[in-house]
Design an enzyme around this catalytic site. Structure first.
Site, mmCIF file in Angstrom:
data_model
loop_
_atom_site.group_PDB
_atom_site.id
_atom_site.type_symbol
_atom_site.label_atom_id
_atom_site.label_comp_id
_atom_site.label_asym_id
_atom_site.label_seq_id
_atom_site.Cartn_x
_atom_site.Cartn_y
_atom_site.Cartn_z
ATOM 1 C CB SER A 101 6.059 -8.821 -8.765
ATOM 2 O OG SER A 101 6.428 -7.506 -9.062
ATOM 3 C CB ALA A 102 11.633 -7.901 -9.515
ATOM 4 C CB CYS B 109 -12.147 7.146 -0.927
ATOM 5 S SG CYS B 109 -13.693 6.734 -0.138
#
Lengths: 456, 171
Positions: free
Chosen positions: A254-255, A380
């Site tokens: 991913s870049a 949460c």
């Protein structure tokens, strides 16, 4: 074009090595998007979601995403403004120059991981890569291979792809991890069956930052003739990766985790021996038919530039980031007791510090840390009220899993930011502990586990 | 153009404009926002503290579980003669809404009769703090904590009832 002429010098104007950081600061603070929170007129305070913050929070969530390096943006801008051709256009200069830029970027990405450029396929990001790798590979070899092995701490997109395969009748083994977050190699070896088609283990975990023993897993996979896929979104440009040395068959990149643009990633697919996948999207057959759709030249160029910078500066960044990590940890530990580090400290990317503050609930801590952009290890905040599945997989007690905070340190994090984050965290933890019945009990020598709690 | 736009953002006029444009969006996107009362109670919690739990005039309610991410301890100090709650305090491990719910609970029980406070409903607390559905359990916990504190006080009194109080009456 007038726009380009006036815009480019601004970004191109850079001084020596030190002012390199300044443009990034200016970009991250001054360039407010149109729908940014309303800023009060009298001071720099910002009110958003009912919380008043005195200025933009300092950013310590580098696992979520990173700012674009100004040098990356420099490389990208011409491809938005003047060289905007479609790289697949074969009939004119615009297409040719874009195509050349895409191929340069492909070589830059390949070079960072020791691959051949022809093994790199551009996609929209690591999630898409994981989908193509896990589902695409299993679909292609479905006749002989019916089994996938992955770990319980994988990213959701790998787990979800596996779940999808299960629904189609494939078998999936979700390996547990050791308390330090690492895969047990003996367990992995035992899990491999004759019909195992894929082992998918992430390189660096996004929540706890532990680095899996890729080389050992790769060797094991090579011995048993199983394809090895690794999600290296959090590892690229941060730890050295060599696809041949590590025996990696498929890899997701991913870049935007390495100071590149959002919306672009790359899938590595080994050529020798060749690994094939079934495309997940139909279309014009771009990227050798693996991923149809126009390749976004500016994004890809940015990705290439980010890889290029990372290959030059990885060592420097690593030294800085690990010094800052040490500073943060020491600063907090000097004033707060009962701080637990989640995940192995030895096999860890130092830009990730996932801490549990005993007796303090993570969400309330985050609420008090509005001036620091960090993330709760617990889910949460995503309204599920469930503690993080990654921490649960490590065997962290549920009460401790509710108390974790992930600090992300990156190339543009400064010492001043780390000190401020330390100060705010310490202040807030001490305040909440003062308010915590569990801390009071623990100090009074009552074992919290011995109490019969009314589960609700 | 972009460049001047960037610097002009700092100008008050444009900022005001931005603010006005951003506000409606904020309200719409505020599904997960904390209500200002929650933020207020979180930043300035009322009545944080502890009473001696062995004090016969103190009732202690401890509800929730660490594994669920919420534990509330609410204590009341009761005037023996009138049965009125003269003071209250709390300590809470939990999210901002849990802290705010217990803070509100201590405010509401102070100065009231015990029979009165056990009628406090979680829905009233939730409404006061505009809690979203996923946080309703925080208000339920606060209601439980009040009831548990009163019950604890009554149990204590009943136990001591055979002791000094009745003896004093007999004498």
């Amino acid at each position: 074009m007038a726009l380009a002429r006036r815009l480019l010098p601004l970004f191109l104007r850079r001084g020596g090595p030190l002012p390199r950081l300044t443009p990034a600061r200016a970009l991250s603070t001054a360039a407010l998007p149109a729908d940014a929170p309303a800023a009060d007129e009298d001071d720099d305070a910002i009110t958003i979601k009912g919380v008043r913050i005195s200025g933009r929070p300092l950013y310590m969530d580098m696992q979520a995403t990173t700012p674009v390096d100004p040098r990356v943006l420099d490389a990208m801008l011409p491809f938005y403004l003047s060289q905007y051709g479609n790289p697949h256009s074969r009939t004119h200069l615009y297409g040719w120059e874009s195509d050349a830029a895409v191929e340069t970027a492909r070589a830059q990405v390949a070079s960072l991981v020791g691959a051949d450029p022809r093994e790199i396929f551009f996609t929209s990001g690591a999630t898409e890569c994981n989908n193509i790798a896990v589902k695409g590979a299993m679909h292609f070899y479905r006749d002989r291979r019916r089994h996938v092995i992955t770990t319980q701490t994988e990213h959701k997109c790998v787990l979800d792809s596996c779940r999808h395969l299960q629904q189609e009748g494939f078998d999936v083994t979700y390996l547990p991890v050791r308390p330090d977050g690492l895969v047990d190699l003996a367990q992995l070896r035992d899990a491999i069956r004759p019909d195992t088609g894929l082992v998918s283990v992430m390189a660096v975990n996004n929540e706890i930052g532990v680095v899996q023993p890729l080389e050992e897993i790769g060797r094991l996979c090579r011995e048993t003739g199983v394809h090895f896929h690794t999600d290296a979104a959090q590892a690229l440009g941060k730890i050295p990766i060599d696809v041949n040395q590590m025996g990696i068959g498929l890899m997701s990149l991913s870049a935007h985790k390495i100071y590149g643009p959002k919306g672009v990633g790359a899938l590595y697919l080994r050529r020798r021996p060749r690994i094939r996948v079934e495309p997940q999207m139909s279309g014009g057959g771009q990227e050798r038919g693996i991923r149809s759709g126009t390749v976004p030249t500016p994004l890809v160029v940015g990705f290439g530039a980010a890889c290029e910078i990372a290959s030059r500066e990885m060592d420097y960044d690593e030294r800085r980031v690990s010094a800052l990590q040490r500073r943060l940890l020491d600063g907090i530990r000097a004033r707060v007791d009962d701080v637990v580090i989640n995940g192995s400290m030895e096999h860890r990317y130092s830009g990730n510090l996932n801490l549990s503050f005993a007796y303090v609930e993570g969400e309330s801590l985050l609420m008090g840390l509005k001036e620091v952009a960090v993330s709760s290890g617990s889910a949460c905040t995503s309204a599920s009220l469930e503690p993080s599945y990654v921490l649960r997989a490590l065997g962290v007690d549920e009460d401790m899993a509710h108390t974790s905070i992930r600090f992300g340190i990156g190339r543009f994090t400064t010492e001043a930011e780390v000190d401020r984050a330390t100060e705010l965290t310490v202040h807030q933890v001490l305040k909440l502990r003062e308010m915590s019945p569990l801390y009071e009990m623990a100090k009074a020598g009552i074992d919290i586990k011995s109490i019969q709690w009314s589960q609700h | 153009m972009l460049r001047t736009g960037g610097t002009r953002l700092a100008a008050p006029a444009l900022r005001r404009l931005l603010g006005e444009r951003a506000q409606p969006g904020l309200a719409a996107a505020g599904a997960r926002a904390y209500h200002e009362r929650v933020v207020d109670h979180y930043n300035n919690p009322r009545n944080v503290g502890s009473f001696d739990k062995d004090d016969p005039n103190v009732g202690t309610g401890l509800v929730g579980a660490p594994a669920c991410g919420d534990v509330m301890k609410l204590q009341i100090r009761v005037d023996e003669g009138t049965g009125k709650i003269v003071d209250a305090c709390f300590k809470t491990f939990g999210c901002g809404s849990a802290i705010a719910s217990s803070s509100v609970a201590t405010e509401w029980v102070k100065g009231k009769q015990m029979e009165e406070v056990v009628t406090i409903k979680n829905t009233e607390i939730a409404k006061h703090l505009s809690l979203p559905p996923v946080k309703l359990h925080c208000s339920m916990l606060a209601e439980d904590a009040i009831k548990a504190a009163v019950k604890d006080y009554e149990a204590k009194k009943a136990k001591l009832g055979d002791g000094p109080a009745e003896k004093a009456a007999e004498a």
